[in-house]
Design a protein around this motif. Structure first.
Motif, PDB file in Angstrom:
ATOM      1  N   ASP A 111       0.852  -1.192   0.000  1.00 14.20           N
ATOM      2  CA  ASP A 111       0.000   0.000   0.000  1.00 14.20           C
ATOM      3  C   ASP A 111       0.881   1.233   0.000  1.00 14.20           C
ATOM      4  O   ASP A 111       1.380   1.655   1.042  1.00 14.20           O
ATOM      5  CB  ASP A 111      -0.922   0.009   1.222  1.00 14.20           C
ATOM      6  CG  ASP A 111      -1.786   1.261   1.275  1.00 14.20           C
ATOM      7  OD1 ASP A 111      -1.896   1.973   0.246  1.00 14.20           O
ATOM      8  OD2 ASP A 111      -2.351   1.542   2.348  1.00 14.20           O
ATOM      9  N   LEU A 112       1.081   1.801  -1.176  1.00 11.29           N
ATOM     10  CA  LEU A 112       1.926   2.986  -1.284  1.00 11.29           C
ATOM     11  C   LEU A 112       1.102   4.263  -1.367  1.00 11.29           C
ATOM     12  O   LEU A 112       1.605   5.325  -1.723  1.00 11.29           O
ATOM     13  CB  LEU A 112       2.874   2.853  -2.482  1.00 11.29           C
ATOM     14  CG  LEU A 112       3.821   1.650  -2.407  1.00 11.29           C
ATOM     15  CD1 LEU A 112       4.744   1.625  -3.600  1.00 11.29           C
ATOM     16  CD2 LEU A 112       4.608   1.645  -1.098  1.00 11.29           C
ATOM     17  N   GLY A 113      -0.165   4.166  -0.994  1.00 13.51           N
ATOM     18  CA  GLY A 113      -1.014   5.346  -0.885  1.00 13.51           C
ATOM     19  C   GLY A 113      -0.983   6.204  -2.128  1.00 13.51           C
ATOM     20  O   GLY A 113      -1.142   5.708  -3.237  1.00 13.51           O
ATOM     21  N   GLU A 114      -0.758   7.472  -1.932  1.00 11.91           N
ATOM     22  CA  GLU A 114      -0.767   8.438  -3.021  1.00 11.91           C
ATOM     23  C   GLU A 114       0.637   8.818  -3.481  1.00 11.91           C
ATOM     24  O   GLU A 114       0.841   9.897  -4.012  1.00 11.91           O
ATOM     25  CB  GLU A 114      -1.530   9.686  -2.576  1.00 11.91           C
ATOM     26  CG  GLU A 114      -2.970   9.403  -2.219  1.00 11.91           C
ATOM     27  CD  GLU A 114      -3.696  10.627  -1.666  1.00 11.91           C
ATOM     28  OE1 GLU A 114      -3.106  11.715  -1.600  1.00 11.91           O
ATOM     29  OE2 GLU A 114      -4.857  10.461  -1.305  1.00 11.91           O
ATOM     30  N   LEU A 115       1.610   7.940  -3.267  1.00 10.73           N
ATOM     31  CA  LEU A 115       2.968   8.242  -3.705  1.00 10.73           C
ATOM     32  C   LEU A 115       3.028   8.299  -5.223  1.00 10.73           C
ATOM     33  O   LEU A 115       2.368   7.540  -5.915  1.00 10.73           O
ATOM     34  CB  LEU A 115       3.956   7.214  -3.162  1.00 10.73           C
ATOM     35  CG  LEU A 115       4.174   7.268  -1.656  1.00 10.73           C
ATOM     36  CD1 LEU A 115       5.121   6.147  -1.223  1.00 10.73           C
ATOM     37  CD2 LEU A 115       4.735   8.612  -1.229  1.00 10.73           C
ATOM     38  N   MET A 116       3.833   9.236  -5.724  1.00  8.27           N
ATOM     39  CA  MET A 116       3.902   9.512  -7.156  1.00  8.27           C
ATOM     40  C   MET A 116       5.271   9.159  -7.732  1.00  8.27           C
ATOM     41  O   MET A 116       6.268   9.143  -7.013  1.00  8.27           O
ATOM     42  CB  MET A 116       3.684  11.015  -7.399  1.00  8.27           C
ATOM     43  CG  MET A 116       2.354  11.546  -6.978  1.00  8.27           C
ATOM     44  SD  MET A 116       2.296  13.351  -7.194  1.00  8.27           S
ATOM     45  CE  MET A 116       2.885  13.847  -5.570  1.00  8.27           C
ATOM     46  N   SER A 117       5.294   8.983  -9.044  1.00  6.47           N
ATOM     47  CA  SER A 117       6.553   8.824  -9.765  1.00  6.47           C
ATOM     48  C   SER A 117       7.231  10.192  -9.874  1.00  6.47           C
ATOM     49  O   SER A 117       6.612  11.231  -9.616  1.00  6.47           O
ATOM     50  CB  SER A 117       6.287   8.284 -11.171  1.00  6.47           C
ATOM     51  OG  SER A 117       5.595   9.272 -11.928  1.00  6.47           O
ATOM     52  N   ALA A 118       8.489  10.183 -10.307  1.00  4.08           N
ATOM     53  CA  ALA A 118       9.217  11.445 -10.499  1.00  4.08           C
ATOM     54  C   ALA A 118       8.497  12.335 -11.513  1.00  4.08           C
ATOM     55  O   ALA A 118       8.367  13.543 -11.305  1.00  4.08           O
ATOM     56  CB  ALA A 118      10.647  11.160 -10.941  1.00  4.08           C
ATOM     57  N   ALA A 119       8.008  11.748 -12.599  1.00  4.24           N
ATOM     58  CA  ALA A 119       7.316  12.533 -13.631  1.00  4.24           C
ATOM     59  C   ALA A 119       6.027  13.159 -13.088  1.00  4.24           C
ATOM     60  O   ALA A 119       5.732  14.330 -13.348  1.00  4.24           O
ATOM     61  CB  ALA A 119       7.009  11.664 -14.843  1.00  4.24           C
ATOM     62  N   ASP A 120       5.272  12.381 -12.315  1.00  2.53           N
ATOM     63  CA  ASP A 120       4.027  12.906 -11.734  1.00  2.53           C
ATOM     64  C   ASP A 120       4.314  14.021 -10.735  1.00  2.53           C
ATOM     65  O   ASP A 120       3.595  15.019 -10.671  1.00  2.53           O
ATOM     66  CB  ASP A 120       3.223  11.792 -11.059  1.00  2.53           C
ATOM     67  CG  ASP A 120       2.621  10.816 -12.056  1.00  2.53           C
ATOM     68  OD1 ASP A 120       2.514  11.162 -13.261  1.00  2.53           O
ATOM     69  OD2 ASP A 120       2.260   9.699 -11.636  1.00  2.53           O
ATOM     70  N   TYR A 121       5.388  13.858  -9.950  1.00  4.16           N
ATOM     71  CA  TYR A 121       5.747  14.896  -8.976  1.00  4.16           C
ATOM     72  C   TYR A 121       6.164  16.183  -9.695  1.00  4.16           C
ATOM     73  O   TYR A 121       5.759  17.285  -9.303  1.00  4.16           O
ATOM     74  CB  TYR A 121       6.864  14.404  -8.050  1.00  4.16           C
ATOM     75  CG  TYR A 121       7.274  15.456  -7.045  1.00  4.16           C
ATOM     76  CD1 TYR A 121       6.418  15.817  -6.010  1.00  4.16           C
ATOM     77  CD2 TYR A 121       8.492  16.111  -7.144  1.00  4.16           C
ATOM     78  CE1 TYR A 121       6.777  16.801  -5.101  1.00  4.16           C
ATOM     79  CE2 TYR A 121       8.856  17.090  -6.245  1.00  4.16           C
ATOM     80  CZ  TYR A 121       8.001  17.436  -5.219  1.00  4.16           C
ATOM     81  OH  TYR A 121       8.351  18.414  -4.320  1.00  4.16           O
ATOM     82  N   GLN A 122       6.947  16.055 -10.751  1.00  3.29           N
ATOM     83  CA  GLN A 122       7.361  17.242 -11.503  1.00  3.29           C
ATOM     84  C   GLN A 122       6.147  17.970 -12.073  1.00  3.29           C
ATOM     85  O   GLN A 122       6.097  19.189 -12.066  1.00  3.29           O
ATOM     86  CB  GLN A 122       8.333  16.857 -12.611  1.00  3.29           C
ATOM     87  CG  GLN A 122       9.705  16.481 -12.092  1.00  3.29           C
ATOM     88  CD  GLN A 122      10.626  16.046 -13.204  1.00  3.29           C
ATOM     89  OE1 GLN A 122      10.976  16.852 -14.057  1.00  3.29           O
ATOM     90  NE2 GLN A 122      11.021  14.788 -13.202  1.00  3.29           N
ATOM     91  N   ALA A 123       5.160  17.204 -12.556  1.00  6.81           N
ATOM     92  CA  ALA A 123       3.933  17.815 -13.079  1.00  6.81           C
ATOM     93  C   ALA A 123       3.198  18.547 -11.957  1.00  6.81           C
ATOM     94  O   ALA A 123       2.666  19.642 -12.166  1.00  6.81           O
ATOM     95  CB  ALA A 123       3.040  16.752 -13.703  1.00  6.81           C
ATOM     96  N   LEU A 124       3.180  17.985 -10.756  1.00  7.49           N
ATOM     97  CA  LEU A 124       2.512  18.615  -9.612  1.00  7.49           C
ATOM     98  C   LEU A 124       3.139  19.975  -9.277  1.00  7.49           C
ATOM     99  O   LEU A 124       2.414  20.955  -9.085  1.00  7.49           O
ATOM    100  CB  LEU A 124       2.600  17.695  -8.380  1.00  7.49           C
ATOM    101  CG  LEU A 124       2.097  18.318  -7.077  1.00  7.49           C
ATOM    102  CD1 LEU A 124       0.570  18.276  -7.023  1.00  7.49           C
ATOM    103  CD2 LEU A 124       2.680  17.617  -5.874  1.00  7.49           C
ATOM    104  N   ILE A 125       4.455  20.028  -9.215  1.00 10.56           N
ATOM    105  CA  ILE A 125       5.089  21.285  -8.795  1.00 10.56           C
ATOM    106  C   ILE A 125       5.073  22.350  -9.895  1.00 10.56           C
ATOM    107  O   ILE A 125       5.304  23.521  -9.608  1.00 10.56           O
ATOM    108  CB  ILE A 125       6.519  21.078  -8.242  1.00 10.56           C
ATOM    109  CG1 ILE A 125       7.450  20.500  -9.296  1.00 10.56           C
ATOM    110  CG2 ILE A 125       6.479  20.199  -7.003  1.00 10.56           C
ATOM    111  CD1 ILE A 125       8.895  20.421  -8.870  1.00 10.56           C
ATOM    112  N   LYS A 126       4.802  21.962 -11.122  1.00  9.18           N
ATOM    113  CA  LYS A 126       4.719  22.938 -12.209  1.00  9.18           C
ATOM    114  C   LYS A 126       3.340  23.604 -12.285  1.00  9.18           C
ATOM    115  O   LYS A 126       3.171  24.553 -13.024  1.00  9.18           O
ATOM    116  CB  LYS A 126       5.047  22.269 -13.547  1.00  9.18           C
ATOM    117  CG  LYS A 126       6.517  21.953 -13.659  1.00  9.18           C
ATOM    118  CD  LYS A 126       6.857  21.297 -14.964  1.00  9.18           C
ATOM    119  CE  LYS A 126       8.347  20.971 -15.013  1.00  9.18           C
ATOM    120  NZ  LYS A 126       8.714  20.223 -16.190  1.00  9.18           N
ATOM    121  N   GLN A 127       2.372  23.094 -11.520  1.00  9.71           N
ATOM    122  CA  GLN A 127       1.018  23.648 -11.559  1.00  9.71           C
ATOM    123  C   GLN A 127       0.978  25.039 -10.963  1.00  9.71           C
ATOM    124  O   GLN A 127       1.618  25.373 -10.047  1.00  9.71           O
ATOM    125  CB  GLN A 127       0.042  22.753 -10.790  1.00  9.71           C
ATOM    126  CG  GLN A 127      -0.159  21.430 -11.472  1.00  9.71           C
ATOM    127  CD  GLN A 127      -1.089  20.509 -10.684  1.00  9.71           C
ATOM    128  OE1 GLN A 127      -1.503  20.817  -9.566  1.00  9.71           O
ATOM    129  NE2 GLN A 127      -1.419  19.384 -11.262  1.00  9.71           N
TER     130      GLN A 127
END
Length: 127
Positions: A111-127
């Motif tokens: 169960d890794l919950g809502e952990l993201m890949s590097a690509a998904d995290y980069q997309a998050l911080i660019k919002q």
């Protein structure tokens, strides 16, 4: 900015190096740059304790602010990085290496919950 592909990331800007049921946790390069100069990391009280998903496993203090360190997965804190007591600036200079904050055991390695890949995290911080 650096976002190692072998790590998972939380929306709260922590990184997770998962090795089976063991995990090393720190804050991302993005987070340390946003916080600025780190002056104190407080996690000692949670060593040996279970921390539920969504709760804080400690706090990090920069010159201008204090932020909670949150986990999106349930963990038991095994070890705190003792080097940070005398050198909290390691979080700034080497966030993915010597600046790690805690080592822990996952309550459920599947169960890794809502952990993201590097690509998904980069997309998050660019919002």
């Amino acid at each position: 900015m650096n976002f190692p592909e072998n790590l998972k990331y939380s929306k709260d800007h922590e990184w997770f190096l998962i090795e089976g049921e063991k995990v090393t946790i720190g804050i991302t390069d993005f987070a340390q740059s946003e916080l600025g100069e780190i002056v104190y990391v407080d996690v000692e009280d949670n060593v040996g304790e279970e921390v539920e998903a969504g709760e804080a496993f400690g706090s990090i203090e920069a010159v201008k602010t204090v932020s909670d360190l949150l986990t999106p997965v349930t963990i038991t804190v095994d070890e705190a990085n003792e080097e940070l007591e005398d050198a909290p600036e390691l979080v700034n200079s080497d966030p993915y290496g010597k600046g790690w904050i805690i080592k822990a055991t996952l309550a459920d390695a599947n169960d890794l919950g809502e952990l993201m890949s590097a690509a998904d995290y980069q997309a998050l911080i660019k919002q």
